[in-house]
Write a protein that holds these residues in place. Structure first.
Motif, PDB file in Angstrom:
ATOM      1  N   ASP A 111       8.999   9.398  -8.135  1.00 51.88           N
ATOM      2  CA  ASP A 111       9.068   8.328  -7.139  1.00 51.88           C
ATOM      3  C   ASP A 111       7.822   7.457  -7.112  1.00 51.88           C
ATOM      4  O   ASP A 111       7.605   6.693  -6.179  1.00 51.88           O
ATOM      5  CB  ASP A 111       9.304   8.930  -5.751  1.00 51.88           C
ATOM      6  N   SER A 112       6.986   7.508  -8.148  1.00 50.26           N
ATOM      7  CA  SER A 112       5.753   6.720  -8.171  1.00 50.26           C
ATOM      8  C   SER A 112       6.048   5.250  -8.432  1.00 50.26           C
ATOM      9  O   SER A 112       6.978   4.887  -9.157  1.00 50.26           O
ATOM     10  CB  SER A 112       4.817   7.248  -9.264  1.00 50.26           C
ATOM     11  N   ALA A 113       5.220   4.382  -7.863  1.00 57.67           N
ATOM     12  CA  ALA A 113       5.324   2.948  -8.136  1.00 57.67           C
ATOM     13  C   ALA A 113       4.819   2.612  -9.532  1.00 57.67           C
ATOM     14  O   ALA A 113       5.077   1.515 -10.039  1.00 57.67           O
ATOM     15  CB  ALA A 113       4.511   2.168  -7.099  1.00 57.67           C
ATOM     16  N   PHE A 114       4.101   3.523 -10.158  1.00 53.54           N
ATOM     17  CA  PHE A 114       3.532   3.316 -11.488  1.00 53.54           C
ATOM     18  C   PHE A 114       4.506   3.850 -12.529  1.00 53.54           C
ATOM     19  O   PHE A 114       4.760   5.056 -12.599  1.00 53.54           O
ATOM     20  CB  PHE A 114       2.181   4.032 -11.578  1.00 53.54           C
ATOM     21  N   ALA A 115       5.077   2.963 -13.333  1.00 52.72           N
ATOM     22  CA  ALA A 115       6.158   3.336 -14.239  1.00 52.72           C
ATOM     23  C   ALA A 115       5.814   4.503 -15.169  1.00 52.72           C
ATOM     24  O   ALA A 115       6.637   5.417 -15.342  1.00 52.72           O
ATOM     25  CB  ALA A 115       6.602   2.116 -15.045  1.00 52.72           C
ATOM     26  N   PRO A 116       4.631   4.541 -15.813  1.00 48.08           N
ATOM     27  CA  PRO A 116       4.330   5.681 -16.681  1.00 48.08           C
ATOM     28  C   PRO A 116       4.342   7.020 -15.949  1.00 48.08           C
ATOM     29  O   PRO A 116       4.666   8.048 -16.550  1.00 48.08           O
ATOM     30  CB  PRO A 116       2.931   5.350 -17.210  1.00 48.08           C
ATOM     31  N   MET A 248       0.345   0.163 -10.732  1.00 48.61           N
ATOM     32  CA  MET A 248      -0.833   1.036 -10.733  1.00 48.61           C
ATOM     33  C   MET A 248      -1.575   0.936  -9.414  1.00 48.61           C
ATOM     34  O   MET A 248      -1.931   1.949  -8.797  1.00 48.61           O
ATOM     35  CB  MET A 248      -1.744   0.660 -11.906  1.00 48.61           C
ATOM     36  N   TYR A 249      -1.819  -0.309  -8.958  1.00 51.21           N
ATOM     37  CA  TYR A 249      -2.558  -0.506  -7.713  1.00 51.21           C
ATOM     38  C   TYR A 249      -1.788   0.081  -6.519  1.00 51.21           C
ATOM     39  O   TYR A 249      -2.386   0.699  -5.631  1.00 51.21           O
ATOM     40  CB  TYR A 249      -2.805  -1.992  -7.475  1.00 51.21           C
ATOM     41  N   LEU A 250      -0.470  -0.123  -6.514  1.00 52.68           N
ATOM     42  CA  LEU A 250       0.335   0.392  -5.405  1.00 52.68           C
ATOM     43  C   LEU A 250       0.322   1.921  -5.386  1.00 52.68           C
ATOM     44  O   LEU A 250       0.246   2.540  -4.310  1.00 52.68           O
ATOM     45  CB  LEU A 250       1.776  -0.128  -5.519  1.00 52.68           C
ATOM     46  N   ALA A 251       0.395   2.532  -6.560  1.00 53.80           N
ATOM     47  CA  ALA A 251       0.331   3.993  -6.621  1.00 53.80           C
ATOM     48  C   ALA A 251      -1.029   4.499  -6.157  1.00 53.80           C
ATOM     49  O   ALA A 251      -1.127   5.523  -5.467  1.00 53.80           O
ATOM     50  CB  ALA A 251       0.628   4.466  -8.043  1.00 53.80           C
ATOM     51  N   ALA A 252      -2.086   3.770  -6.518  1.00 52.70           N
ATOM     52  CA  ALA A 252      -3.428   4.149  -6.060  1.00 52.70           C
ATOM     53  C   ALA A 252      -3.508   4.084  -4.548  1.00 52.70           C
ATOM     54  O   ALA A 252      -4.085   4.966  -3.895  1.00 52.70           O
ATOM     55  CB  ALA A 252      -4.478   3.243  -6.698  1.00 52.70           C
ATOM     56  N   ARG A 256      -1.975   8.425  -5.171  1.00 50.64           N
ATOM     57  CA  ARG A 256      -1.438   9.170  -6.307  1.00 50.64           C
ATOM     58  C   ARG A 256      -2.514   9.618  -7.293  1.00 50.64           C
ATOM     59  O   ARG A 256      -2.309  10.580  -8.034  1.00 50.64           O
ATOM     60  CB  ARG A 256      -0.419   8.318  -7.054  1.00 50.64           C
ATOM     61  N   PHE A 257      -3.639   8.911  -7.320  1.00 48.72           N
ATOM     62  CA  PHE A 257      -4.698   9.231  -8.285  1.00 48.72           C
ATOM     63  C   PHE A 257      -5.966   9.728  -7.582  1.00 48.72           C
ATOM     64  O   PHE A 257      -7.048   9.693  -8.153  1.00 48.72           O
ATOM     65  CB  PHE A 257      -5.032   7.990  -9.115  1.00 48.72           C
ATOM     66  N   ALA A 258      -5.811  10.202  -6.358  1.00 46.02           N
ATOM     67  CA  ALA A 258      -6.977  10.539  -5.538  1.00 46.02           C
ATOM     68  C   ALA A 258      -7.548  11.928  -5.825  1.00 46.02           C
ATOM     69  O   ALA A 258      -8.730  12.171  -5.612  1.00 46.02           O
ATOM     70  CB  ALA A 258      -6.618  10.440  -4.058  1.00 46.02           C
TER      71      ALA A 258
END
Length: 285
Positions: A111-116, A248-252, A256-258
């Motif tokens: 469900d991530s906003a970051f496609a990869p 990427m920015y939206l997932a951050a 998600r990358f914290a």
């Protein structure tokens, strides 16, 4: 035998270099799309085979005899990456590979906003369902990406972003070295294995670090996502790439990358590189 795909690329190529410091060359083989580009490995005694995810028929022979197989994730934005990964996993299953390792990413999630991240989550599911022992190397967001994600701040004094959040910016070189250590451990790490730098600065934090390094005031400006997209397109980025990058920015911003994990430093035997280290490096011209 250890077989490594994608070894003509920066990440897995560096992993092979580090493996050669730990494992005899005749125990390593690279499976690449273009064998001519792997000449530097052949010169060091590494086996070279042709193997292309997009040509499933090439994969069984490429993977034959592997006790451990390192699969690089596809980075072709126009391809169905999950299907490519499925073909590789099925070929590995068919020839009896002992363990599959996969270059995944921190924040993998359907469900991530970051496609990869969605691709990585789907691939990890395929690995879990394969019945083969597997290790997913969940690398932190590669720090060199900051060179373009932060924009031309050195010239403008501004880091423009459409959303902000913490990111455990991780040097690709550190991730490659850690992968070699994990492979050389021969199965000591199983399942999802997180490899990140020791901190997760936001873009606001990055601006502070940049200011300290340059002596100039660097600011981070968060704009409306639609306005940001329009600005990127005006500056020459195609719309698909702009929306891809926005993810990427939206997932951050969702955190998600914290997360950070000490394992990378433990594997390296030293502190991983930091954002400050990256920004202090001379800019390539």
């Amino acid at each position: 035998m250890i077989i490594v795909t994608g070894a003509t690329g920066a990440l897995n190529g560096a992993t092979v270099d580090h493996l050669l410091e730990r494992v005899p060359a005749d125990e390593i083989t690279v499976a690449v799309r273009d064998v001519a580009k792997a000449e530097r490995f052949a010169e060091r005694g590494v086996g070279v085979r042709r193997g292309d995810y997009g040509d499933p028929g090439s994969l069984p022979c490429a993977f034959e005899g592997a006790d451990q197989l390192l699969l690089v994730s596809s980075n072709d934005p126009g391809a169905d990456a999950v299907s490519l990964h499925r073909a590789a996993i099925e070929a590995a299953m068919a020839v009896g590979v002992g363990r599959i390792l996969y270059t995944s990413h921190q924040g993998a999630g359907i469900d991530s906003a970051f496609a990869p991240a969605r691709v990585h989550a789907a691939t990890e599911r395929l690995l879990a369902e394969s019945g083969v022992a597997w290790t997913s190397l969940r690398n932190g967001f590669y720090a060199h990406s900051l060179n373009w994600l932060a924009g031309s701040w050195r010239e403008t004094g501004v880091i423009p972003v459409p959303a902000d959040g913490p990111v455990s910016w991780t040097a690709r070189e550190d991730a490659a070295e850690a992968a070699a250590v994990v492979i050389a451990s021969n199965g000591a790490y199983d399942g999802p294995t997180t490899l990140t730098a020791g901190s997760a600065p936001t873009f606001q934090d990055v601006a502070v670090i940049a200011s300290e390094l340059t002596g100039d005031e660097i600011t981070c400006v968060v704009s409306d996502p639609d306005e940001w997209i329009a600005a990127q397109v005006t500056q020459g980025m195609n719309e698909f790439a702009a929306h891809f990058t926005l993810g990427m920015y939206l997932a951050a911003a969702e955190g998600r990358f914290a997360g950070v994990d000490p394992l990378l430093g433990e594997l390296l035997g030293r502190e991983p590189q930091t954002v400050r280290d990256l920004l202090a490096q001379p800019v390539a011209v």
